[in-house]
Scaffold this motif. Sequence first.
Motif, mmCIF file in Angstrom:
data_model
loop_
_atom_site.group_PDB
_atom_site.id
_atom_site.type_symbol
_atom_site.label_atom_id
_atom_site.label_comp_id
_atom_site.label_asym_id
_atom_site.label_seq_id
_atom_site.Cartn_x
_atom_site.Cartn_y
_atom_site.Cartn_z
ATOM 1 N N THR A 1 72.071 80.997 -78.477
ATOM 2 C CA THR A 1 71.862 81.368 -77.068
ATOM 3 C C THR A 1 72.637 80.435 -76.126
ATOM 4 N N ASN B 1 73.907 75.659 -88.118
ATOM 5 C CA ASN B 1 72.744 75.884 -87.259
ATOM 6 C C ASN B 1 72.040 74.565 -86.975
ATOM 7 N N ARG B 2 71.546 74.459 -85.739
ATOM 8 C CA ARG B 2 70.831 73.236 -85.340
ATOM 9 C C ARG B 2 69.723 72.915 -86.338
ATOM 10 N N THR B 3 68.944 73.942 -86.696
ATOM 11 C CA THR B 3 67.871 73.749 -87.677
ATOM 12 C C THR B 3 68.409 74.151 -89.053
ATOM 13 N N ALA C 1 71.649 80.870 -86.689
ATOM 14 C CA ALA C 1 71.081 81.454 -87.906
ATOM 15 C C ALA C 1 69.873 82.339 -87.582
ATOM 16 N N ARG D 1 66.787 76.821 -91.430
ATOM 17 C CA ARG D 1 66.923 78.242 -91.088
ATOM 18 C C ARG D 1 68.261 78.790 -91.624
ATOM 19 N N GLY E 1 80.809 89.693 -75.967
ATOM 20 C CA GLY E 1 79.552 90.183 -76.535
ATOM 21 C C GLY E 1 79.136 91.562 -76.048
ATOM 22 N N THR F 1 76.548 82.856 -82.228
ATOM 23 C CA THR F 1 75.360 83.732 -82.173
ATOM 24 C C THR F 1 74.158 82.956 -81.647
ATOM 25 N N ALA G 1 70.534 87.778 -85.023
ATOM 26 C CA ALA G 1 71.895 88.283 -84.788
ATOM 27 C C ALA G 1 72.860 87.691 -85.809
ATOM 28 N N ILE H 1 78.642 86.438 -78.843
ATOM 29 C CA ILE H 1 77.812 87.642 -78.645
ATOM 30 C C ILE H 1 76.968 87.529 -77.390
HETATM 31 N N1 LIG Z 1 75.791 91.238 -77.758
HETATM 32 C C1 LIG Z 1 74.762 91.787 -78.382
HETATM 33 O O1 LIG Z 1 74.684 93.006 -78.587
HETATM 34 C C2 LIG Z 1 73.657 90.909 -78.895
HETATM 35 C C3 LIG Z 1 72.787 91.361 -79.912
HETATM 36 C C4 LIG Z 1 71.789 90.513 -80.370
HETATM 37 C C5 LIG Z 1 71.647 89.251 -79.805
HETATM 38 N N2 LIG Z 1 72.493 88.861 -78.805
HETATM 39 C C6 LIG Z 1 72.371 87.516 -78.222
HETATM 40 O O2 LIG Z 1 72.537 86.580 -79.278
HETATM 41 C C7 LIG Z 1 71.746 85.425 -79.046
HETATM 42 C C8 LIG Z 1 70.887 85.143 -80.280
HETATM 43 O O3 LIG Z 1 70.022 86.214 -80.530
HETATM 44 P P1 LIG Z 1 69.025 86.188 -81.794
HETATM 45 O O4 LIG Z 1 68.238 87.441 -81.729
HETATM 46 O O5 LIG Z 1 69.732 85.840 -83.036
HETATM 47 O O6 LIG Z 1 68.059 84.962 -81.353
HETATM 48 P P2 LIG Z 1 67.176 83.990 -82.256
HETATM 49 O O7 LIG Z 1 66.797 84.666 -83.523
HETATM 50 O O8 LIG Z 1 66.146 83.452 -81.348
HETATM 51 O O9 LIG Z 1 68.199 82.782 -82.637
HETATM 52 C C9 LIG Z 1 68.639 81.875 -81.654
HETATM 53 C C10 LIG Z 1 69.696 80.955 -82.256
HETATM 54 O O10 LIG Z 1 70.175 80.082 -81.223
HETATM 55 C C11 LIG Z 1 70.036 78.729 -81.661
HETATM 56 N N3 LIG Z 1 69.804 77.864 -80.496
HETATM 57 C C12 LIG Z 1 69.013 78.125 -79.431
HETATM 58 N N4 LIG Z 1 69.065 77.092 -78.553
HETATM 59 C C13 LIG Z 1 69.908 76.170 -79.095
HETATM 60 C C14 LIG Z 1 70.376 74.882 -78.676
HETATM 61 N N5 LIG Z 1 70.003 74.346 -77.521
HETATM 62 N N6 LIG Z 1 71.237 74.223 -79.479
HETATM 63 C C15 LIG Z 1 71.654 74.767 -80.656
HETATM 64 N N7 LIG Z 1 71.240 75.969 -81.103
HETATM 65 C C16 LIG Z 1 70.385 76.669 -80.333
HETATM 66 C C17 LIG Z 1 68.870 78.753 -82.617
HETATM 67 O O11 LIG Z 1 68.919 77.609 -83.422
HETATM 68 P P3 LIG Z 1 67.553 77.075 -84.141
HETATM 69 O O12 LIG Z 1 67.375 77.886 -85.365
HETATM 70 O O13 LIG Z 1 67.865 75.644 -84.422
HETATM 71 O O14 LIG Z 1 66.438 77.246 -83.136
HETATM 72 C C18 LIG Z 1 69.167 80.051 -83.371
HETATM 73 O O15 LIG Z 1 70.188 79.855 -84.322
HETATM 74 C C19 LIG Z 1 70.951 85.723 -77.769
HETATM 75 O O16 LIG Z 1 71.666 85.138 -76.695
HETATM 76 C C20 LIG Z 1 70.990 87.229 -77.658
HETATM 77 O O17 LIG Z 1 70.887 87.687 -76.327
HETATM 78 C C21 LIG Z 1 73.499 89.656 -78.349
#
Ligand SMILES: NC(=O)c1ccc[n+]([C@@H]2O[C@H](COP(=O)([O-])OP(=O)(O)OC[C@H]3O[C@@H](n4cnc5c(N)ncnc54)[C@H](OP(=O)(O)O)[C@@H]3O)[C@@H](O)[C@H]2O)c1
Length: 276
Positions: free
Chosen positions: A191, A151-153, A128, A156, A239, A189, A131, A216
């Motif tokens: 990480t 989503n874990r949280t 959530a 959010r 992705g 979406t 992305a 992604i």
């Molecule tokens: N392919 C592309 O063009 C593209 C574009 C954008 C992003 N991405 C990738 O997409 C990913 C997310 O990006 P974002 O900008 O959305 O990041 P973000 O806003 O930091 O969100 C991270 C998400 O991952 C969850 N998460 C992280 N660690 C976790 C765990 N151990 N267990 C369960 N859930 C976990 C978080 O949950 P919580 O809310 O519970 O913390 C949150 O939903 C990244 O890997 C980024 O590199 C790729």
Amino acid sequence: MIRACVIGWPIEHSRSPLIHGHWLTTYRIDGSYGKTAVQPEAAADFLRSLSSNGLAGCNVTVPLKEIAFATAGRIEDSALAVKAANTIWLEDAVICAANTDTYGFMTHLELTAPGWQNSASPVAILGAGGAARAIAYGFQQAGVEEIVIFNRTRERAEALCQDLGKGLRTADWSKRANCADWACVVVNTTTIGMKGAGHLGLDFASARPDCVVADIVYVPLETSLLKDAHAHGLRTVDGLGMLLHQAVPGFERWFGVRPEVTPALRRVVLDDLGAQ
Ligand SMILES: NC(=O)c1ccc[n+]([C@@H]2O[C@H](COP(=O)([O-])OP(=O)(O)OC[C@H]3O[C@@H](n4cnc5c(N)ncnc54)[C@H](OP(=O)(O)O)[C@@H]3O)[C@@H](O)[C@H]2O)c1
């Protein structure tokens, strides 16, 4: 010469110069695209000085996307939905902002898994963050009637659903395992899976055969989620395509040519990622 760049803090990891550099060479454009490390405190000033610094615009990456959104004077719906901007350009000296992640994801999905929306089935999104917002908005725009956010949280996920509204609902993170049994598309979406770390814990044993599984995360290109889905005969979407397609609208704004995402461009980035 037309100049653009990507800003972020840090910025070393960005592949945007590689993508735009490839297009500048391919289309023989007299332009440049660099990367600039900008601290969050300095980001708004940087954007207000684009013109005086000879820049047509820029891409914006973490953690500056929300600052770019707040600094812009004209904001496209794509950025309004996500409350963050990754593409900035100038129109009559006004800072304009868009978020092209929605376009990048949906375009790659459409090209890689045509017919993904072959029924009135729900879509499941894991995560959530920023992305997830962009992607949920994309499915909403595509007319998907039910979008389920795990989503874990939980809070959010609830905030995301509240902001985007129509057709979105949350489900408990602990209930995600069998989402491929009922969703026409499942998208990771989070990480999880990045550089091989962690496991999403999805079970594809009784997945619908037409379910499309997208991730992604693009390092590695074939995440364990995609490998598993593939082994169960499901269509998968990586992705990297999202990353390449999201760059298209910015390049066109700054340099005046709508560039193509080609196998050659994909190869350039894959080589840089050290993939096979
Ligand atoms: N392919 C592309 O063009 C593209 C574009 C954008 C992003 N991405 C990738 O997409 C990913 C997310 O990006 P974002 O900008 O959305 O990041 P973000 O806003 O930091 O969100 C991270 C998400 O991952 C969850 N998460 C992280 N660690 C976790 C765990 N151990 N267990 C369960 N859930 C976990 C978080 O949950 P919580 O809310 O519970 O913390 C949150 O939903 C990244 O890997 C980024 O590199 C790729």
